[in-house]
Design an enzyme around this catalytic site. Structure first.
Site, PDB file in Angstrom:
ATOM      1  N   ASP A   1       2.423  14.983 -20.397  1.00  0.00           N
ATOM      2  CA  ASP A   1       1.926  13.615 -20.291  1.00  0.00           C
ATOM      3  C   ASP A   1       0.408  13.641 -20.346  1.00  0.00           C
ATOM      4  O   ASP A   1      -0.226  14.592 -19.892  1.00  0.00           O
ATOM      5  CB  ASP A   1       2.401  12.935 -19.000  1.00  0.00           C
ATOM      6  CG  ASP A   1       2.485  11.425 -19.173  1.00  0.00           C
ATOM      7  OD1 ASP A   1       3.603  10.887 -19.281  1.00  0.00           O
ATOM      8  OD2 ASP A   1       1.405  10.774 -19.243  1.00  0.00           O
TER       9      ASP A   1
ATOM     10  N   VAL B   1      12.018   7.259 -19.408  1.00  0.00           N
ATOM     11  CA  VAL B   1      12.913   7.916 -20.368  1.00  0.00           C
ATOM     12  C   VAL B   1      12.577   9.397 -20.520  1.00  0.00           C
ATOM     13  O   VAL B   1      13.458  10.257 -20.457  1.00  0.00           O
ATOM     14  CB  VAL B   1      12.856   7.194 -21.735  1.00  0.00           C
ATOM     15  CG1 VAL B   1      13.433   8.051 -22.846  1.00  0.00           C
ATOM     16  CG2 VAL B   1      13.631   5.895 -21.651  1.00  0.00           C
TER      17      VAL B   1
ATOM     18  N   LYS C   1      10.801  -6.962 -24.758  1.00  0.00           N
ATOM     19  CA  LYS C   1       9.993  -6.440 -25.869  1.00  0.00           C
ATOM     20  C   LYS C   1      10.862  -6.119 -27.093  1.00  0.00           C
ATOM     21  O   LYS C   1      10.420  -6.286 -28.219  1.00  0.00           O
ATOM     22  CB  LYS C   1       9.187  -5.217 -25.427  1.00  0.00           C
ATOM     23  CG  LYS C   1       9.941  -3.928 -25.352  1.00  0.00           C
ATOM     24  CD  LYS C   1       9.017  -2.747 -25.057  1.00  0.00           C
ATOM     25  CE  LYS C   1       9.798  -1.452 -24.913  1.00  0.00           C
ATOM     26  NZ  LYS C   1      10.538  -1.045 -26.105  1.00  0.00           N
TER      27      LYS C   1
ATOM     28  N   LYS D   1      15.433  -5.325 -11.479  1.00  0.00           N
ATOM     29  CA  LYS D   1      16.804  -5.095 -11.022  1.00  0.00           C
ATOM     30  C   LYS D   1      16.751  -4.106  -9.863  1.00  0.00           C
ATOM     31  O   LYS D   1      15.689  -3.518  -9.616  1.00  0.00           O
ATOM     32  CB  LYS D   1      17.689  -4.602 -12.166  1.00  0.00           C
ATOM     33  CG  LYS D   1      17.324  -3.238 -12.705  1.00  0.00           C
ATOM     34  CD  LYS D   1      18.400  -2.817 -13.692  1.00  0.00           C
ATOM     35  CE  LYS D   1      18.060  -1.521 -14.372  1.00  0.00           C
ATOM     36  NZ  LYS D   1      19.031  -1.137 -15.352  1.00  0.00           N
TER      37      LYS D   1
ATOM     38  N   CYS E   1      12.716  -3.308 -21.378  1.00  0.00           N
ATOM     39  CA  CYS E   1      13.296  -3.197 -22.727  1.00  0.00           C
ATOM     40  C   CYS E   1      13.671  -4.526 -23.386  1.00  0.00           C
ATOM     41  O   CYS E   1      13.196  -4.816 -24.477  1.00  0.00           O
ATOM     42  CB  CYS E   1      14.520  -2.285 -22.686  1.00  0.00           C
ATOM     43  SG  CYS E   1      14.061  -0.572 -22.354  1.00  0.00           S
TER      44      CYS E   1
ATOM     45  N   THR F   1       6.490   1.967 -26.188  1.00  0.00           N
ATOM     46  CA  THR F   1       6.334   1.117 -27.386  1.00  0.00           C
ATOM     47  C   THR F   1       6.302  -0.337 -26.921  1.00  0.00           C
ATOM     48  O   THR F   1       7.222  -1.100 -27.186  1.00  0.00           O
ATOM     49  CB  THR F   1       7.492   1.338 -28.394  1.00  0.00           C
ATOM     50  OG1 THR F   1       8.755   1.261 -27.682  1.00  0.00           O
ATOM     51  CG2 THR F   1       7.400   2.674 -29.073  1.00  0.00           C
TER      52      THR F   1
HETATM   53  N1  LIG Z   1      12.707   2.389 -19.495  1.00  0.00           N
HETATM   54  C1  LIG Z   1      13.933   2.292 -19.972  1.00  0.00           C
HETATM   55  O1  LIG Z   1      14.879   1.950 -19.265  1.00  0.00           O
HETATM   56  C2  LIG Z   1      14.208   2.635 -21.421  1.00  0.00           C
HETATM   57  C3  LIG Z   1      15.547   2.771 -21.851  1.00  0.00           C
HETATM   58  C4  LIG Z   1      15.782   3.095 -23.192  1.00  0.00           C
HETATM   59  C5  LIG Z   1      14.717   3.255 -24.079  1.00  0.00           C
HETATM   60  N2  LIG Z   1      13.426   3.097 -23.636  1.00  0.00           N
HETATM   61  C6  LIG Z   1      12.334   3.325 -24.584  1.00  0.00           C
HETATM   62  O2  LIG Z   1      11.756   4.601 -24.319  1.00  0.00           O
HETATM   63  C7  LIG Z   1      10.335   4.557 -24.579  1.00  0.00           C
HETATM   64  C8  LIG Z   1       9.594   5.011 -23.326  1.00  0.00           C
HETATM   65  O3  LIG Z   1       9.835   4.073 -22.299  1.00  0.00           O
HETATM   66  P1  LIG Z   1       9.434   4.361 -20.786  1.00  0.00           P
HETATM   67  O4  LIG Z   1       9.952   3.220 -19.981  1.00  0.00           O
HETATM   68  O5  LIG Z   1       9.847   5.747 -20.436  1.00  0.00           O
HETATM   69  O6  LIG Z   1       7.839   4.294 -20.897  1.00  0.00           O
HETATM   70  P2  LIG Z   1       6.737   4.619 -19.796  1.00  0.00           P
HETATM   71  O7  LIG Z   1       5.626   3.700 -20.047  1.00  0.00           O
HETATM   72  O8  LIG Z   1       7.389   4.675 -18.445  1.00  0.00           O
HETATM   73  O9  LIG Z   1       6.280   6.119 -20.125  1.00  0.00           O
HETATM   74  C9  LIG Z   1       5.559   6.504 -21.269  1.00  0.00           C
HETATM   75  C10 LIG Z   1       4.750   7.743 -20.897  1.00  0.00           C
HETATM   76  O10 LIG Z   1       4.203   8.320 -22.088  1.00  0.00           O
HETATM   77  C11 LIG Z   1       2.905   8.830 -21.796  1.00  0.00           C
HETATM   78  N3  LIG Z   1       2.180   9.029 -23.050  1.00  0.00           N
HETATM   79  C12 LIG Z   1       1.766   8.088 -23.928  1.00  0.00           C
HETATM   80  N4  LIG Z   1       1.164   8.673 -24.994  1.00  0.00           N
HETATM   81  C13 LIG Z   1       1.205  10.015 -24.780  1.00  0.00           C
HETATM   82  C14 LIG Z   1       0.762  11.154 -25.514  1.00  0.00           C
HETATM   83  N5  LIG Z   1       0.149  11.036 -26.702  1.00  0.00           N
HETATM   84  N6  LIG Z   1       0.950  12.377 -24.992  1.00  0.00           N
HETATM   85  C15 LIG Z   1       1.570  12.517 -23.783  1.00  0.00           C
HETATM   86  N7  LIG Z   1       2.029  11.482 -23.065  1.00  0.00           N
HETATM   87  C16 LIG Z   1       1.848  10.247 -23.541  1.00  0.00           C
HETATM   88  C17 LIG Z   1       2.338   7.803 -20.846  1.00  0.00           C
HETATM   89  O11 LIG Z   1       1.253   8.321 -20.098  1.00  0.00           O
HETATM   90  C18 LIG Z   1       3.568   7.463 -19.985  1.00  0.00           C
HETATM   91  O12 LIG Z   1       3.640   8.308 -18.840  1.00  0.00           O
HETATM   92  C19 LIG Z   1      10.035   3.128 -25.010  1.00  0.00           C
HETATM   93  O13 LIG Z   1      10.034   3.069 -26.409  1.00  0.00           O
HETATM   94  C20 LIG Z   1      11.204   2.338 -24.444  1.00  0.00           C
HETATM   95  O14 LIG Z   1      11.473   1.179 -25.189  1.00  0.00           O
HETATM   96  C21 LIG Z   1      13.151   2.808 -22.335  1.00  0.00           C
END
Ligand SMILES: NC(=O)c1ccc[n+]([C@@H]2O[C@H](COP(=O)([O-])OP(=O)(O)OC[C@H]3O[C@@H](n4cnc5c(N)ncnc54)[C@H](O)[C@@H]3O)[C@@H](O)[C@H]2O)c1
Length: 434
Positions: free
Chosen positions: A30, A11, A266, A324, A263, A86
């Site tokens: 990051d 995201v 969880k 997927k 998503c 999350t």
């Molecule tokens: N993946 C999806 O398709 C999707 C779609 C909609 C919403 N979301 C939501 O978006 C959020 C992120 O999902 P994601 O799939 O991108 O997660 P992800 O695990 O791919 O990425 C999270 C990133 O945040 C970094 N991070 C964590 N704490 C940090 C900090 N204090 N400072 C800097 N970087 C930090 C991690 O190193 C990691 O690279 C979640 O809440 C998820 O539910 C995800």
């Protein structure tokens, strides 16, 4: 606008790249130094179609950069987005907010002037207010507002979803934050994409309600599929027939091996927990979670039946392992339940996936990774279509069947028709709900 994006996962990175393409100045942060090193050298750490080219374009235009230094990125930013993970908290099924709250504390220390702290991560109702308290406590002088801006992009189509959304949801407490958010999304606003501006709690709830609803739709058709198999109906025809009803819609009505991904599992679990905490049980969502688990187990039974009740010593080719197509994301993929059951049953499992191997190797021990579907089916006793990547949608079925020891197909995505499979020489074809 100057934007800091905290978290460069599926995201954060897509949002950061797209915001820079809107013309904003974006710094992505990051805490994983490997990701930052890759990004700085122009490499994208995840697989998302089109993301690398758009990233390079905006880096070259001087609008997009990457750093491990959160303070440098946040200082002077107009909007700071929290896009960290999350995941489900171990033990109780709730959303783990550790990363969100840690990011909020760090942001608090780094703010230099008025800015809006925007939560893009999916978070339970009440989290934005907690973020506000955490920042105010950590830095009582801080001048800021909070905003909730849940994300609806789909992996595999993330850029298009971000650039051409069905809607953007923004939760705010005052006009100042609303104005900053309107400026951030101005290019979409100008092109008439709807922006739903609401309060913090409604914005947070919209995201969980949307995901729980979609998970329910998938689970509903999966349950109907099981009944179709018993009564002689064809779930593909049923989906078509009900999906044409405008009140129902044809999306998320494809029967398969159960929902997975980063998503739905969880978020349904977190919504169920939120309901329990407020003594308003989310009974539909709780049932959906249970039925989805049963769907995955039913797939294992289906594979066992196709293999005469026993996979011990049999070679099974698995086409696809990501949750997927068009992503390398393995989080909660149905393959993580199904493949270990086959390995545990003594099968020799071969897996082919265009992008899943890097993540999958650690998650699926005991399997043999191959790079080509035709090689994977050589002398196999069964082939499973697990993920409907394009390259598995148009296989030469005759060639596949000819290479197999016993030509049996378990098509968990209903990509092929029983008629075509039989004509190509398959002695058994098992789809879902057919
Ligand atoms: N993946 C999806 O398709 C999707 C779609 C909609 C919403 N979301 C939501 O978006 C959020 C992120 O999902 P994601 O799939 O991108 O997660 P992800 O695990 O791919 O990425 C999270 C990133 O945040 C970094 N991070 C964590 N704490 C940090 C900090 N204090 N400072 C800097 N970087 C930090 C991690 O190193 C990691 O690279 C979640 O809440 C998820 O539910 C995800």
């Amino acid at each position: 606008m100057r934007i800091a994006m905290i978290g460069t996962g599926y995201v954060g990175l897509v949002s950061g790249v797209c915001f820079s393409d809107f013309g904003h100045d974006v710094i992505c942060v990051d805490k994983d130094p490997n990701k930052i090193t890759m990004l700085e050298s122009g490499e994208v750490p995840i697989y998302e179609p089109g993301l690398d080219a758009l990233m390079v374009k905006n880096v070259e235009a001087g609008r997009l950069s990457f750093t491990g230094d959160l303070s440098a990125a946040v200082a002077g930013a107009d909007a700071v987005f929290i896009a960290v993970g999350t995941p489900t908290r171990r033990g109780d099924g709730h959303a783990d907010l550790t990363y969100v709250m840690a990011a909020a504390e760090e942001i608090a220390q780094a703010m230099t002037g008025y800015c809006v702290v925007v939560t893009k991560s999916t978070v339970p109702v009440g989290t934005n207010r907690r973020v506000k308290q955490v920042i105010a406590k950590a830095n009582p002088e801080a001048q800021f507002d909070v905003a909730s801006n849940p994300e609806f992009l789909r992996e595999g189509a993330a850029i298009d979803d971000f650039m051409r959304p069905d809607r953007v949801v923004v939760g705010v407490q005052n006009d100042a934050a609303a104005e900053v958010m309107a400026e951030v999304y101005r290019p979409l606003f100008l092109r008439d994409f709807p922006i739903v501006t609401t309060d913090l709690e409604s914005a947070e709830m919209i995201k969980y309600a949307a995901n729980a609803f979609l998970a329910t739709k998938i689970t509903f058709i999966n349950e109907i599929a099981a009944l179709c198999e018993k009564v002689g109906a064809n779930v593909k025809e049923v989906s078509k027939g009900i999906g044409m009803d405008g009140r129902i819609g044809n999306k998320f009505l494809h029967a398969g091996p159960g929902y997975g991904g980063s998503c739905f599992p969880k978020d349904t679990s977190a919504l169920a927990r939120i309901g329990q905490e407020h003594a308003v049980p989310m009974q539909i969502t709780e049932t959906v979670i249970k039925v989805n688990e049963a769907v995955k187990r039913r797939m294992i039974d289906k594979i066992m039946d196709t293999c005469d009740g026993n996979v011990n010593g049999k070679t099974i080719a698995v086409l696809g392992c990501t949750f997927k197509p068009n992503t390398d994301d393995m989080r909660d993929a149905p393959s993580l339940t199904i493949v270990p059951a086959l390995v545990g049953g003594g099968a020799k499992v071969r897996v082919v996936d265009p992008q899943g191997r890097k993540e999958g190797e650690a998650l699926l021990p005991g399997v043999n990774w191959m790079d080509d579907a035709y090689k994977a089916v050589q002398n196999a006793h069964a082939v499973i279509v697990m993920t409907e990547w394009n390259e598995f949608r148009a296989l030469d079925l005759k060639r596949v069947a000819n290479r197999m020891e016993t030509p049996r197909m378990i098509d968990l995505r209903n990509v092929y028709s029983p008629k075509d499979a039989k004509r190509a020489g398959f002695e058994v074809y098992a789809g879902v709900g057919l």
